[in-house]
Design a protein around this motif. Structure first.
Motif, PDB file in Angstrom:
ATOM      1  N   UNK A  80     -16.263   0.434   9.634  1.00  0.00           N
ATOM      2  CA  UNK A  80     -16.882   0.676  10.926  1.00  0.00           C
ATOM      3  C   UNK A  80     -18.285   0.099  10.995  1.00  0.00           C
ATOM      4  N   UNK A  81     -18.849   0.000  12.198  1.00  0.00           N
ATOM      5  CA  UNK A  81     -20.109  -0.722  12.391  1.00  0.00           C
ATOM      6  C   UNK A  81     -21.346  -0.031  11.831  1.00  0.00           C
ATOM      7  N   UNK A  82     -21.299   1.249  11.570  1.00  0.00           N
ATOM      8  CA  UNK A  82     -22.488   1.970  11.096  1.00  0.00           C
ATOM      9  C   UNK A  82     -22.351   2.402   9.640  1.00  0.00           C
ATOM     10  N   UNK A  83     -21.726   1.556   8.835  1.00  0.00           N
ATOM     11  CA  UNK A  83     -21.519   1.905   7.433  1.00  0.00           C
ATOM     12  C   UNK A  83     -22.853   2.057   6.701  1.00  0.00           C
ATOM     13  N   UNK A  84     -22.810   2.789   5.604  1.00  0.00           N
ATOM     14  CA  UNK A  84     -24.005   3.104   4.818  1.00  0.00           C
ATOM     15  C   UNK A  84     -23.900   2.470   3.433  1.00  0.00           C
ATOM     16  N   UNK A  85     -25.002   1.911   2.960  1.00  0.00           N
ATOM     17  CA  UNK A  85     -25.091   1.420   1.590  1.00  0.00           C
ATOM     18  C   UNK A  85     -25.467   2.580   0.682  1.00  0.00           C
ATOM     19  N   UNK A  86     -24.639   2.845  -0.309  1.00  0.00           N
ATOM     20  CA  UNK A  86     -24.891   3.944  -1.238  1.00  0.00           C
ATOM     21  C   UNK A  86     -26.112   3.640  -2.102  1.00  0.00           C
ATOM     22  N   UNK A  87     -26.793   4.689  -2.535  1.00  0.00           N
ATOM     23  CA  UNK A  87     -28.001   4.527  -3.346  1.00  0.00           C
ATOM     24  C   UNK A  87     -27.708   4.039  -4.756  1.00  0.00           C
ATOM     25  N   UNK A 193     -22.403  -4.896  -8.262  1.00  0.00           N
ATOM     26  CA  UNK A 193     -21.530  -3.871  -7.682  1.00  0.00           C
ATOM     27  C   UNK A 193     -22.338  -2.985  -6.741  1.00  0.00           C
ATOM     28  N   UNK A 194     -21.930  -2.984  -5.481  1.00  0.00           N
ATOM     29  CA  UNK A 194     -22.578  -2.153  -4.468  1.00  0.00           C
ATOM     30  C   UNK A 194     -21.512  -1.321  -3.761  1.00  0.00           C
ATOM     31  N   UNK A 195     -21.853  -0.079  -3.466  1.00  0.00           N
ATOM     32  CA  UNK A 195     -20.919   0.854  -2.846  1.00  0.00           C
ATOM     33  C   UNK A 195     -21.338   1.126  -1.399  1.00  0.00           C
ATOM     34  N   UNK A 196     -20.342   1.368  -0.560  1.00  0.00           N
ATOM     35  CA  UNK A 196     -20.589   1.580   0.866  1.00  0.00           C
ATOM     36  C   UNK A 196     -19.721   2.725   1.367  1.00  0.00           C
ATOM     37  N   UNK A 197     -20.224   3.404   2.403  1.00  0.00           N
ATOM     38  CA  UNK A 197     -19.519   4.561   2.944  1.00  0.00           C
ATOM     39  C   UNK A 197     -19.422   4.478   4.462  1.00  0.00           C
ATOM     40  N   UNK A 198     -18.326   4.939   4.969  1.00  0.00           N
ATOM     41  CA  UNK A 198     -18.131   5.074   6.412  1.00  0.00           C
ATOM     42  C   UNK A 198     -18.915   6.291   6.900  1.00  0.00           C
ATOM     43  N   UNK A 199     -19.559   6.176   8.052  1.00  0.00           N
ATOM     44  CA  UNK A 199     -20.301   7.308   8.598  1.00  0.00           C
ATOM     45  C   UNK A 199     -19.630   7.932   9.817  1.00  0.00           C
ATOM     46  N   UNK A 200     -18.521   7.377  10.259  1.00  0.00           N
ATOM     47  CA  UNK A 200     -17.806   7.959  11.397  1.00  0.00           C
ATOM     48  C   UNK A 200     -16.339   7.568  11.316  1.00  0.00           C
ATOM     49  N   UNK A 201     -15.484   8.505  11.685  1.00  0.00           N
ATOM     50  CA  UNK A 201     -14.065   8.172  11.783  1.00  0.00           C
ATOM     51  C   UNK A 201     -13.873   7.153  12.904  1.00  0.00           C
ATOM     52  N   UNK A 202     -12.940   6.239  12.756  1.00  0.00           N
ATOM     53  CA  UNK A 202     -12.764   5.206  13.788  1.00  0.00           C
ATOM     54  C   UNK A 202     -12.207   5.776  15.085  1.00  0.00           C
ATOM     55  N   UNK A 203     -12.663   5.220  16.177  1.00  0.00           N
ATOM     56  CA  UNK A 203     -12.099   5.534  17.490  1.00  0.00           C
ATOM     57  C   UNK A 203     -11.360   4.337  18.073  1.00  0.00           C
ATOM     58  N   UNK A 204     -11.550   3.184  17.456  1.00  0.00           N
ATOM     59  CA  UNK A 204     -10.879   1.954  17.857  1.00  0.00           C
ATOM     60  C   UNK A 204     -10.962   0.980  16.691  1.00  0.00           C
ATOM     61  N   UNK A 205     -10.184  -0.087  16.707  1.00  0.00           N
ATOM     62  CA  UNK A 205     -10.270  -1.054  15.606  1.00  0.00           C
ATOM     63  C   UNK A 205     -11.653  -1.685  15.542  1.00  0.00           C
ATOM     64  N   UNK A 206     -12.145  -1.911  14.334  1.00  0.00           N
ATOM     65  CA  UNK A 206     -13.458  -2.537  14.164  1.00  0.00           C
ATOM     66  C   UNK A 206     -13.332  -3.935  13.566  1.00  0.00           C
ATOM     67  N   UNK A 207     -12.118  -4.472  13.546  1.00  0.00           N
ATOM     68  CA  UNK A 207     -11.886  -5.845  13.113  1.00  0.00           C
ATOM     69  C   UNK A 207     -11.375  -6.647  14.311  1.00  0.00           C
TER      70      UNK A 207
END
Length: 477
Positions: A80-87, A193-207
């Motif tokens: 999704x568009x508002x993904x987060x980069x893990x620390x 190696x970098x980790x990322x997390x979704x911050x919201x469940x999808x409401x529509x396709x993001x691709x």
């Protein structure tokens, strides 16, 4: 490379990610960019050691990598568009002539129930040309949703490799089985190696989605097993359809009895197929899955939770009732499933909040994560959101480190509606744990009010990192 608009994945690439759990992609930086980065990596590792979580500020050029539109597009497509980069960030160095062991990463030393839906992802970036002989990461396609190791031999036909020219990277589902392969050349091999997390469940396709209906990729290369219902559920979830399997099959007592037996199969792929198939059968399937949730085997209980998470709104009241169970694992699994149901489970927020005094840290952590997923749902009523935020503020002071960390992540997922948490997050910036502090900062960023920004900027200025300062160059020039 001048275009900064994310280059999003295609339907076929997303189908491949859903089934195989990874993609091998390539950036288009000039050769000189990667040569300079590799030289700097080698110098830093040789003179200073591995910078660990400070990798990004220590070698600033790496940020250009993660701003590249192919990478931002791939991450946007999956998370999704508002993904987060893990620390947590880490540069892996491999010069070993023997392969590493197959594994899936823990959550930086902690454990949690793993998501089948893409809430977490990882990028493994190779800044030098990485032929097979240099020891790229090996990935076992289709194993992202297996808790257990379902294969015996270390050398398996169908193993994927993050091999290619400088700028090659693997985008992987966080939970896929992988390993370092043997470096037969003896030359340095770096992998970022970098980790990322979704911050919201999808409401529509993001691709770049042109076909909403699920179908398998044209060239599936799966050495393990097929999971049609699980793949369909994941695809539909990524398009914003939660609980899409519910009611897609007509109740059949004989079939449900058969699937209930398969739910208890010691072979995890078979059990997973059963749990997602049972999600299709309405209340009859839910009843079978609830029996599994309460099964004496915690493995059966865990697998059943995935089916209940796919069974839609009709499962919510039963999952809420399961929160009263005496067994910690049953409560943890029920909380997980409620979180996956997101806004459909809003009625469970009150009961989940009451479990923040539960004796089990694993339960409290699962509850906190679920409250963030439910509280962040776009359709949730304000009283339910406020209830979740109030509970998460308390969780920031929990005795358990993972629960405190998850509270920061959960508040990030709620975002601006969690403004009441800003004072508590400010206090959390003095926490003893680096990840609790880091994700309190992220929560402030995602909340984004003026008060949150003031606290955030003040803290970041105090923690300013000078990339020029090293043991050999402490202050001048």
């Amino acid at each position: 490379m001048t275009n900064h608009e994310p280059i999003r994945l295609t339907d076929e690439q997303m189908r491949t990610f859903v089934t195989e759990g990874f993609l091998i992609l390539q950036t288009d930086f000039p050769v000189s960019f990667h040569e300079a980065m590799t030289q700097e990596l080698h110098r830093v590792y040789t003179e200073e050691g591995n910078p660990g979580n400070n990798l990004l500020p220590r070698i600033r050029e790496i940020q250009q990598v993660f701003d590249h539109p192919i990478i931002t597009g791939a991450l946007t497509s999956v998370l999704g568009p508002n993904y987060m980069l893990h620390a947590h960030r880490h540069g892996h160095y491999n010069a070993q002539p023997t392969a590493g062991g197959w594994h899936k990463d823990s959550y930086w030393g902690y454990n949690k129930m793993r998501h089948h839906h893409p809430w977490w992802a990882m990028i493994m970036y190779f800044p030098q040309d990485t032929p097979i002989e240099l020891g790229p990461t090996g990935i076992l396609p289709g194993t992202q949703n297996y808790e257990t190791r379902t294969f015996e031999a270390d050398e398996i036909e169908g193993e994927g490799y993050a091999s290619g020219q400088a700028g090659t990277f693997a985008l992987i589902h966080y939970d896929i089985w992988h390993r370092a392969t043997a470096n037969m050349l003896g030359k340095p091999r770096y992998m970022l190696k970098f980790e990322f997390m979704r911050t919201a469940a999808p409401t529509e396709p993001s691709w770049n989605c042109s076909e909403l209906q699920w179908r398998e990729p044209a060239k599936a290369t799966l050495p393990i097993a097929r999971h049609e219902a699980m793949w369909e559920d994941t695809w539909n979830w990524l398009t914003g359809r939660v609980g899409s399997l519910a009611g897609t099959a007509v109740a059949n007592e004989e079939r449900i009895t058969q699937l209930s037996a398969e739910l208890r199969d010691a072979n995890e792929p078979a059990a997973l197929n059963a749990t997602y198939e049972l999600a299709r059968y309405g209340v009859e399937g839910i009843a079978a899955l609830l029996n599994g949730l309460h099964d004496a085997s915690t493995a059966v209980s865990r697998v059943s939770a995935y089916g209940l998470a796919a069974a839609g709104a009709d499962a919510v009241s039963w999952l809420s009732a399961a929160l009263d169970d005496e067994r910690d694992e049953t409560v943890q699994h029920a909380a997980f499933a409620l979180g996956e149901l997101g806004g459909l489970a809003g009625q469970a927020a009150d009961k989940l909040s009451s479990l923040l005094s539960h004796r089990s840290p694993a339960v409290r952590s699962a509850v906190v994560e679920s409250l963030g997923m439910i509280g962040g749902a776009s359709a949730l009523a304000k009283p339910q959101v406020d209830l979740a935020v109030s509970a998460l503020i308390r969780a920031l002071q929990d005795a358990d480190v993972q629960t405190r960390f998850m509270a920061g992540l959960a508040l990030s997922r709620i975002g601006r509606d969690a403004a009441a948490a800003v004072p508590a997050l400010a206090a959390t910036l003095d926490d003893e744990n680096r990840y609790v502090r880091a994700h309190a900062l992220e929560a402030l960023r995602y909340i984004g009010t003026e008060e949150a920004k003031d606290v955030l900027i003040h803290s970041l200025f105090q923690a300013r990192w000078c990339t020029t300062t090293t043991p050999a160059n402490t202050f001048y020039p």
